[in-house]
Write an enzyme that holds these catalytic residues in place. Structure first.
Site, mmCIF file in Angstrom:
data_model
loop_
_atom_site.group_PDB
_atom_site.id
_atom_site.type_symbol
_atom_site.label_atom_id
_atom_site.label_comp_id
_atom_site.label_asym_id
_atom_site.label_seq_id
_atom_site.Cartn_x
_atom_site.Cartn_y
_atom_site.Cartn_z
ATOM 1 N N ASP A 38 3.557 -0.737 -5.008
ATOM 2 C CA ASP A 38 2.445 -1.474 -5.587
ATOM 3 C C ASP A 38 2.391 -1.317 -7.103
ATOM 4 O O ASP A 38 1.995 -2.243 -7.817
ATOM 5 C CB ASP A 38 1.125 -1.043 -4.940
ATOM 6 C CG ASP A 38 1.044 -1.461 -3.475
ATOM 7 O OD1 ASP A 38 1.943 -2.198 -3.011
ATOM 8 O OD2 ASP A 38 0.091 -1.055 -2.793
ATOM 9 N N HIS A 74 0.818 -1.218 0.000
ATOM 10 C CA HIS A 74 0.000 0.000 0.000
ATOM 11 C C HIS A 74 0.854 1.271 0.000
ATOM 12 O O HIS A 74 0.404 2.331 0.396
ATOM 13 C CB HIS A 74 -1.009 0.013 1.155
ATOM 14 C CG HIS A 74 -2.074 -1.039 0.983
ATOM 15 N ND1 HIS A 74 -3.061 -0.955 0.021
ATOM 16 C CD2 HIS A 74 -2.284 -2.213 1.628
ATOM 17 C CE1 HIS A 74 -3.837 -2.018 0.092
ATOM 18 N NE2 HIS A 74 -3.388 -2.801 1.056
#
Length: 199
Positions: free
Chosen positions: A179, A174
């Site tokens: 990501d 996150h």
């Protein structure tokens, strides 16, 4: 008359972190991107997703936020209010970066799932720069790509249901850049995957 040869597609994996469900009332707090690869007439060529990357943390644009959404990223809104990039500056820098890494190709944003990230990214691009380097529809959803190749209903798809060889070995943190890089690897694997039962 010969058919006009179209430009290749430059796929750019994008991940954003936000403090609510929609842009405008809520803010995009960070933006990460990584070049995933290029697709032309000769097929798809993956890129090293760590070679060409972009990351910015942004100043919030409103006082509203959803605590649960903010907790996902772990970003500090008070710090970003002081230190975050102005959205107009960050999105102009992002547009310039996309153009630099996409010379000779048409940039396409890809995400997993793309709908949430595209919604924030496109809104911010139009609101703060007046244009999108991806146009209004240069977006590819990896979840849909997998569902189509696997012959599954979209709602049956989750990363946990995918064959392990498709998934990146990186952890989903996150953090928008982490990501984006992870999802670039997933995208490259999906593009090369011939489908279930092909082994």
């Amino acid at each position: 008359m010969a058919a006009r040869r179209s430009k290749p597609s430059q796929y750019i994996s994008v991940d954003i972190e936000a403090d609510g469900p929609i842009p405008g009332p809520y803010s995009m707090l960070s933006l990460g991107a990584a070049v995933a690869g290029v697709q032309g007439a000769d097929g798809f060529t993956p890129a090293d997703p760590e070679k060409h990357t972009f990351y910015r943390e942004l100043r919030p644009i409103s006082d509203e936020f959803v605590p649960e959404a903010l907790a996902v990223s772990g970003l500090d809104r008070d710090r970003l209010a002081r230190e975050g990039a102005e959205p107009a500056v960050a999105l102009a820098e992002f547009t310039e970066w996309v153009r630099e890494v996409s010379v000779g190709a048409q940039p396409v944003m890809c995400g997993y799932p793309a709908s949430y990230d595209w919604m924030f990214l496109y809104w911010y691009l139009i609101r703060f720069t007046g244009a999108s380097p991806f146009g209004h529809s240069g977006c590819l959803d990896m979840k849909t790509l997998y569902a189509t190749k696997a012959g599954l209903p979209l709602r049956a798809v989750a990363k946990g249901t995918m064959p392990r060889e498709l998934l990146s070995g990186r952890r989903h943190t996150h953090h928008a850049l982490d990501d984006a890089v992870e999802q670039a690897e997933l995208f490259a694997n999906l593009m090369a995957w011939p489908g279930p039962g092909s082994q």
